[in-house]
Structure formats: structure tokens, C-alpha cells
Design a protein around this motif. Sequence first.
Motif, PDB file in Angstrom:
ATOM      1  N   GLY B  33       0.816  -1.216   0.000  1.00  0.00           N
ATOM      2  CA  GLY B  33       0.000   0.000   0.000  1.00  0.00           C
ATOM      3  C   GLY B  33       0.848   1.264   0.000  1.00  0.00           C
ATOM      4  N   GLN B 105      -8.675   7.356   4.835  1.00  0.00           N
ATOM      5  CA  GLN B 105      -7.846   7.313   3.624  1.00  0.00           C
ATOM      6  C   GLN B 105      -6.649   6.381   3.819  1.00  0.00           C
ATOM      7  OE1 GLN B 105      -9.213  10.123   5.018  1.00  0.00           O
ATOM      8  NE2 GLN B 105      -9.092  11.866   3.645  1.00  0.00           N
ATOM      9  N   VAL B 106      -6.041   6.438   4.994  1.00  0.00           N
ATOM     10  CA  VAL B 106      -4.898   5.567   5.290  1.00  0.00           C
ATOM     11  C   VAL B 106      -5.360   4.105   5.335  1.00  0.00           C
ATOM     12  CG1 VAL B 106      -3.269   4.922   7.122  1.00  0.00           C
ATOM     13  CG2 VAL B 106      -3.562   7.329   6.487  1.00  0.00           C
ATOM     14  N   ARG B 107      -6.515   3.869   5.950  1.00  0.00           N
ATOM     15  CA  ARG B 107      -7.004   2.490   6.067  1.00  0.00           C
ATOM     16  C   ARG B 107      -7.382   1.900   4.712  1.00  0.00           C
ATOM     17  NH1 ARG B 107      -9.390   4.831  10.793  1.00  0.00           N
ATOM     18  NH2 ARG B 107     -11.451   4.997   9.856  1.00  0.00           N
ATOM     19  N   HIS B 108      -7.741   2.748   3.755  1.00  0.00           N
ATOM     20  CA  HIS B 108      -8.065   2.237   2.415  1.00  0.00           C
ATOM     21  C   HIS B 108      -6.827   1.738   1.681  1.00  0.00           C
ATOM     22  CE1 HIS B 108     -11.927   4.865   2.332  1.00  0.00           C
ATOM     23  NE2 HIS B 108     -12.220   3.632   2.652  1.00  0.00           N
ATOM     24  N   ARG B 109      -5.649   2.225   2.036  1.00  0.00           N
ATOM     25  CA  ARG B 109      -4.422   1.876   1.306  1.00  0.00           C
ATOM     26  C   ARG B 109      -3.486   0.964   2.105  1.00  0.00           C
ATOM     27  NH1 ARG B 109      -4.035   1.955  -3.740  1.00  0.00           N
ATOM     28  NH2 ARG B 109      -1.864   2.575  -3.829  1.00  0.00           N
TER      29      ARG B 109
END
Lengths: 160, 281
Positions: B33, B105-109
Amino acid sequence: MTRISLSVNGVQHEADVEPRTLLAYFLRERLGLTGTHIGCDTSSCGACTVLLNGQSVKSCTALAVQADGARVTTVEGLAEDGDWHPIQQAFHEHHGLQCGFCTPGMLMASVGILSENPDPTDQEIRHALEGNLCRCTGYQNIVNAVLAAAEDMRSSAAAS
Amino acid sequence: MIPAPFEYERATSVAHALELMAQGGEDARLLAGGHSLLPLMRLRLARPTLLVDIGGLDDLKYVSGNGDAIEIGALTTHHEIADSHELGEACPLLTTTAAQIGDPQVRHRGTIGGSVAHADPASDLPTALLAMDAEFVIEAVGGSRSVAAADFFEGPFMSALGDGEILTSIRVPVSGASGVYRKFNRRAQDWAIVGVAALIGTDGGAISSAAIGLTNMGGTPLRAEAVEASLVGVSGADEVAAAAAQVADIGMPPGDEQASAEYRLHLASVLIRRAVGDVLT
């Protein structure tokens, strides 16, 4: 140089990019989509938030090559045929901005929130906007705008 | 800030990634990620000569269980873990921990494999995985091996993962215990000043088993063994508080601009008390 192919706001693009090109810079400097702002440059402020395959991401912390084959939506892609997206309308009506710098990121993060949770509470919105900073401290009106957009989008969905 | 130049290759399989990493030598790095690596590259604290992008390997993105254990592909994102009904039922400590990482946003990547391989002592997931006695499956050119979480983390950003090896999945035993993760930070989305992962089994209102993991209390995630031993058989709030105070048994944690060593010990004791209290109430 690495060849990439990606869809941005529904338009297919092909480009040769240096691998170290960050997605935010690719969008701004190669495609001229300067609505995506670069604020902190350290993955903190969220001004560069775009949707990558429908999910909110910080485009300053993704390489353009990582978006190869992906579908990107920026703030320029929110309005359809000149009609504002409900989130844009709500930010306008509830004065969800002061200086406007964080606004593109706030709009894109909010669209992401509402796609995952169409009926969020005030607290859920605040928690989900943790990754977006507004230095005018206009959070109250931003939260009001997201609540209003959620209601508008739910009633539109129910009517259609 | 733009990263220093590097070569870039997109892996089409784990075997291909291993081959590329072998060719790239010691300055080649895997890219999943990118939410640990890219910020470091932007600050030029990391300057890999080759990035091998494994982000497209969809067969490393899965959650599969057999009742006794759950296996999670290394490329499963924090968001997918937090959102997984199956994991929420089987390993609630993992889902609640993943939901508290960074921001949406961080958790999506960000990926679970990336978080483990990065071995940052301030990261949340490694602590939860240590408390759950997870095992990490590692592939190399010569074959695969499995390393227990207790043996994996060796120091700040140092792990048992060797050059040219790839962490491909995480196995977590299904215990039936309740899980709570509590962390303290001063600002939203900051790293934990201290984090506590509590995996608590109960029997008739009393604690029958306890595993307590600590974030940012040393160079690696730690287990508070003295607290764990003191918690077994306990049911009342005063006894929980007394057991939590045993966290001082780990020795002095680091002090830095965020918190002194003494303050960290205080925070850990309070967070343990609250996390265990969440389970008992």
C-alpha cells in the motif's frame, strides 16, 4: 519511464511517467487538474484526497504508477452536466468552507464517507473526517453540510 | 517533497516478486500500500534503488477461516479487516484495532502485511497480533516458513524478515476471547503514544485468560506478562486496577518529546484498566 493507463473523471488517459511521480502531482501537473490541492505533503492534511476505485485516498501518498488501471475521481469530476453534486450543494448552502483550501479534500473524503455510510451521525462524520484538516477551524459547518448532503442523497435515492 | 529516483517493477506473482527482489539486491524494497514506505521515501529517509510493486497481487488479498484459525492475506487492507464480518466474529481484537489506525484514507491503502513487515513499535496491528499469538507466513526462493509473532519483532523497524523474503499471510488462532484495543494520542490520526491490546476470556464473570499487548512501550510490541498472570481469576474493578499496575514489571519504556517514561507507564496502566473494564462490563 513507466507507461500507465488510468481513467480520471471518466476520461481514459495514457502517459509515460517517472516512477517517483506522486499521483497528486500527476493529476495537477500532467492533467492540469489543480482542484486536488497539496497541503502538508506528509499524508496528514487530506487536501489531496481523491477517490481511487471509489475509495478515498491521499494522492500525495500514492505513486501515479500505483493508479495504473484504476478509476480516479477528483473534485473536478463531482459535478455532472453542470449540476453540482449534493455534497457541493450542501457545502455551498451550509457555508462549509472559509478560505476553501481544504475544501476539495473535504468534499472527496465526504463522498467517500457517504458511500460507506449513507446515514452517519454527527460523531461518525467527525471521526471519519479525522484525516482532513481545516485550518480555518470551520469544522462545525462542514459536519452540518455532510449531514445535509446525506439526507439529500438518501431522499433522492428513495425517490428514484 | 518527491522521492529520490528509483527503478520500478510490477510483480505478476509471488514467485516473480521473489525473483525481482533477488535481482534488485539489498536496496530493493517491496511496495504494497506504500503507507509506511512512501512517507519515508518522501523525506529521503529511505532511498531504495528498486521498488517491486506487489500491490496488484490479488491472491494475497483474502480472509479465510477453518474454525480454529483464520488466515489473512498480507495485502488485505486495514479497511477490509475493520469491515470484515467474519473477522469481527472470530477475532474482534483485530477488527477493532484496524478500525483505529490512522484515518479512513490511510485504512483504504495500508495493508496488514505492510504494517507487520515495517515493524514500527508505534504501529497498532503488530501489538494486537502479538497478543493473539499470530504466526507470520514468509515465502523465500527456497520455500516457505512460519514465524511466531513473539519471535518476529526484533527491534525498531527490525524483524525476522530477511532480504529477499516476502511476508504473504498472517495466521491468527480463534480463541473465543473478547478483544479491546485502546490507544492514547493527543491529536486525531497521530501515532499511539501508548496502545494496549487486551484479549480477555471470561468464565462466570471472572477472567479465565488474559493476553495484554503494548504499543510504543519499547523497541518492539511487548506482552505485559506480569499483568496477564495477575488478571487471571479476577472479577472486580479494584483487582483489575491492581493487576494493571503490574505493567511496571516490563522495565522503563522510552521517554521522548511526546511522553516521559514514567508517564508512559502511567498511561499503560490506565489503558489496561479501561480495556479490561470494557470486557468485564
